[in-house]
Design an enzyme around this catalytic site. Structure first.
Site, PDB file in Angstrom:
ATOM      1  N   TYR A   1       0.816  -1.207   0.000  1.00  0.00           N
ATOM      2  CA  TYR A   1       0.000   0.000   0.000  1.00  0.00           C
ATOM      3  C   TYR A   1       0.852   1.260   0.000  1.00  0.00           C
ATOM      4  CZ  TYR A   1      -4.600  -2.093   0.901  1.00  0.00           C
ATOM      5  OH  TYR A   1      -5.781  -2.767   0.797  1.00  0.00           O
TER       6      TYR A   1
ATOM      7  N   LYS B   1       3.765 -15.627   3.502  1.00  0.00           N
ATOM      8  CA  LYS B   1       3.913 -16.304   2.199  1.00  0.00           C
ATOM      9  C   LYS B   1       5.409 -16.506   1.959  1.00  0.00           C
ATOM     10  CE  LYS B   1       2.232 -17.828  -1.762  1.00  0.00           C
ATOM     11  NZ  LYS B   1       1.357 -19.014  -1.887  1.00  0.00           N
TER      12      LYS B   1
ATOM     13  N   ASP C   1      -2.529 -18.354   1.711  1.00  0.00           N
ATOM     14  CA  ASP C   1      -3.554 -19.026   0.907  1.00  0.00           C
ATOM     15  C   ASP C   1      -4.221 -20.150   1.714  1.00  0.00           C
ATOM     16  OD1 ASP C   1      -1.089 -20.328   0.791  1.00  0.00           O
ATOM     17  OD2 ASP C   1      -1.244 -20.888  -1.319  1.00  0.00           O
TER      18      ASP C   1
ATOM     19  N   ASP D   1      -5.964  -6.993   4.349  1.00  0.00           N
ATOM     20  CA  ASP D   1      -7.103  -6.416   3.631  1.00  0.00           C
ATOM     21  C   ASP D   1      -7.996  -7.538   3.113  1.00  0.00           C
ATOM     22  OD1 ASP D   1      -8.696  -4.438   2.340  1.00  0.00           O
ATOM     23  OD2 ASP D   1      -7.738  -4.996   0.447  1.00  0.00           O
TER      24      ASP D   1
ATOM     25  N   ASP E   1     -11.779  -9.151   4.851  1.00  0.00           N
ATOM     26  CA  ASP E   1     -13.052  -9.219   4.116  1.00  0.00           C
ATOM     27  C   ASP E   1     -13.597 -10.647   4.130  1.00  0.00           C
ATOM     28  OD1 ASP E   1     -12.906  -6.492   3.404  1.00  0.00           O
ATOM     29  OD2 ASP E   1     -13.809  -6.919   1.450  1.00  0.00           O
TER      30      ASP E   1
HETATM   31  C1  IPM Z   1     -10.163  -1.529   4.198  1.00  0.00           C
HETATM   32  C2  IPM Z   1     -10.500  -0.948   2.870  1.00  0.00           C
HETATM   33  C3  IPM Z   1      -9.392   0.026   2.499  1.00  0.00           C
HETATM   34  C4  IPM Z   1      -8.108  -0.769   2.392  1.00  0.00           C
HETATM   35  C5  IPM Z   1      -9.609   0.830   1.215  1.00  0.00           C
HETATM   36  C6  IPM Z   1     -10.950   1.503   1.210  1.00  0.00           C
HETATM   37  C7  IPM Z   1      -8.498   1.812   1.001  1.00  0.00           C
HETATM   38  O1  IPM Z   1     -10.674  -1.939   1.922  1.00  0.00           O
HETATM   39  O2  IPM Z   1     -10.033  -0.763   5.172  1.00  0.00           O
HETATM   40  O3  IPM Z   1     -10.008  -2.759   4.273  1.00  0.00           O
HETATM   41  O4  IPM Z   1      -7.828  -1.361   1.347  1.00  0.00           O
HETATM   42  O5  IPM Z   1      -7.367  -0.806   3.370  1.00  0.00           O
HETATM   43 MG    MG Z   2     -10.572  -3.884   2.701  1.00  0.00          MG
END
Ligand code: IPM
Ligand code: MG
Length: 369
Positions: free
Chosen positions: A148, A198, A230, A254, A258
Site C-alpha cells: 500500500y 507467504k 492461501d 485487507d 473481508d
Molecule cells: C479496508 C479498505 C481500504 C483498504 C480501502 C478503502 C483503502 O478496503 O479498510 O479494508 O484497502 O485498506
Molecule cells: Mg478492505
C-alpha cells in the site's frame, strides 16, 4: 484532554456513512447521561463529499480537527464507480483520504475482530457443525506499510511497453511493532498466535518471520503457528474455530479481513480500530455501499461497534464498551435482523437503520442505569 472530557473528530463520510454515523454517535449522548464523562463531537468533511465541496478529499480543516481530537470516528467513504470517475485519481477517497489519514497518524495496528456470538451463529453462511459456538477471532493487520505504501512507478520501458511497479517495503522496526501488538493480544487471550505469511515465495515474508523469531523470545508463553496466507483463506472457511489471534502484513490483512466478514455473514458486522503511537481512529471495515444509501436499510453495527472499540482502546472504558457490544448483539439475539443479513432464517423482523439504533440504545440505556 480535560479530566473527564474527550474530543472526538466525527468524519461521517459518504453514501451510507451519515446514516450509520447518526446511530453510532447516540452512544456518546447516552454515556454522558449515565456517566461522569463529556464528549465534544467535532464533525469534519472527509471523502468524496469533501472533495466536491472543497477540492480535497482530506481538507486541511479536517486535518486540524483530527489533530486536535483525542480520537477519530470515521464512516465509510467512496462513491459508485461512475461517480468516482468525476474525481481525479489522486483525490479519489481511498487514495486521497483514507491512506493519508493512516499515514498522518501512523496507525500501524489495525484490529479487526471477527466475532459472532453463539446466538448470532445462524448469520454465518457456514454450516452449524463448522460454526459450533460462534466465531471469535482477532485479526491484526499491519496498516501503514507493505504494498500500500511502497514506492510506485509506471511508465514505458525500453521495449516501448507500458509497465507498472509497486513495491512491498518494510523495515524491521515496522514489523517488530506490529508483531509486538499481536503477541501482547495473544498473551492476553488464548496464548496462541497464527502468523500468516507467504515465505515460500516472498522474501518480505522470510524477513517478517525472522523478526518474529526475535520478538517471540519475549513471549515464551505464546505458541506461534505459522500458516501460509492461501492456506489461511481455506482454513477460515473450513475450521475458523482454530484461530484466536492472527497477524499479517497490510495486503494479506485487507483480503483476509473481508473474508472474515464473509464467514460472519456480512461485512456490516466488522468494526475496526486503527491504532497509532499517539492517535487512533475507528471505522467500519467495509465501504460506503452507494447502492443502498439514503434508504435507511444499512446495518449500523460496524459503526456502533467502532464506537465500542474507541471506548475501550482510546478511553479505557472497558465496562461501557462491553455494554455497547452486548446491546448490539442483544438486538440480533432477540431474533431481529438487518437487510444485509436477510438470509437469516430465524429473523422475526428486518430492522431499518434507525430501528436497529433505537433498540441498541434502549438496551444500552438499561445496562448503564
Ligand atoms: C479496508 C479498505 C481500504 C483498504 C480501502 C478503502 C483503502 O478496503 O479498510 O479494508 O484497502 O485498506
Ligand atoms: Mg478492505
Amino acid at each position: 484532554m480535560q479530566s473527564n472530557g474527550y474530543k472526538i473528530a466525527v468524519l461521517e463520510g459518504d453514501a451510507i456513512g451519515p446514516e450509520i454515523m447518526q446511530q453510532a454517535v447516540r452512544v456518546f449522548d447516552l454515556l454522558s447521561q449515565h456517566r461522569d464523562v463529556r464528549f465534544t463531537l467535532m464533525p469534519a468533511k472527509f471523502g468524496a463529499g469533501a472533495y466536491f465541496d472543497t477540492g480535497k478529499a482530506f481538507p486541511d480543516e479536517t486535518k486540524a480537527i483530527c489533530d486536535e481530537a483525542d480520537a477519530i470516528l470515521k464512516g465509510p467513504v467512496g462513491l459508485s464507480y461512475e461517480e468516482a470517475q468525476k474525481i481525479p485519481v489522486a483525490e479519489q477517497p481511498e487514495r486521497g483520504a483514507i491512506l493519508p489519514l493512516r499515514a498522518r497518524y501512523n496507525t500501524y495496528a489495525n484490529f479487526r475482530p471477527i466475532l459472532l456470538s453463539r446466538d448470532m451463529a445462524h448469520f454465518s453462511p457456514l454450516k452449524p457443525e463448522i460454526i459450533k459456538d460462534g466465531i471469535d477471532i482477532l485479526l491484526i493487520r499491519e496498516l501503514v506499510g507493505g504494498l500500500y505504501f511502497g514506492a510506485k512507478e509506471r511508465g514505458t520501458n525500453k521495449d516501448g511497453l507500458r509497465y507498472v511497479k509497486e513495491t512491498l517495503e518494510y523495515d524491521e522496526d515496522q514489523i517488530r511493532a506490529i508483531l509486538q501488538v499481536a503477541f501482547e493480544q495473544a498473551q492476553k487471550r488464548k496464548k496462541v498466535l497464527h502468523n500468516i505469511h507467504k515465505s515460500n515465495v516472498l522474501i518480505s515474508s522470510v524477513f517478517w518471520n525472522e523478526v518474529l523469531q526475535e520478538v517471540q523470545q519475549d513471549y515464551p508463553q505464546v505458541t506461534v503457528i505459522h500458516l501460509l496466507v492461501d492456506a489461511a483463506a481455506t482454513a477460515l472457511c473450513l475450521n475458523p474455530g482454530q484461530f484466536d489471534v492472527m497477524v499479517m502484513e497490510n495486503m494479506f490483512g485487507d483480503i483476509l479481513s473481508d473474508q472474515g466478514g464473509g464467514i460472519l455473514g456480512s461485512l456490516g458486522l466488522m468494526p475496526s480500530a486503527c491504532i497509532g503511537p499517539e492517535k487512533a481512529y475507528y471505522e467500519p471495515s467495509h465501504g460506503s455501499a452507494p447502492d443502498i444509501a439514503g434508504q435507511n436499510i444499512a446495518n449500523p453495527y460496524s459503526m456502533i461497534g467502532s464506537v465500542a472499540m474507541m471506548l475501550e482502546m482510546s478511553f479505557n472504558m472497558t465496562e461501557e464498551a462491553a455494554a455497547v457490544w452486548q446491546s448490539m448483539q442483544g438486538v440480533f439475539e432477540d431474533g431481529y435482523s438487518t437487510a444485509d443479513l436477510s438470509s437469516a432464517q430465524r429473523s422475526v423482523e428486518i430492522l431499518t437503520t434507525d430501528a436497529f439504533g433505537d433498540r441498541v440504545m434502549a438496551k444500552l440505556d438499561a445496562l448503564l442505569s
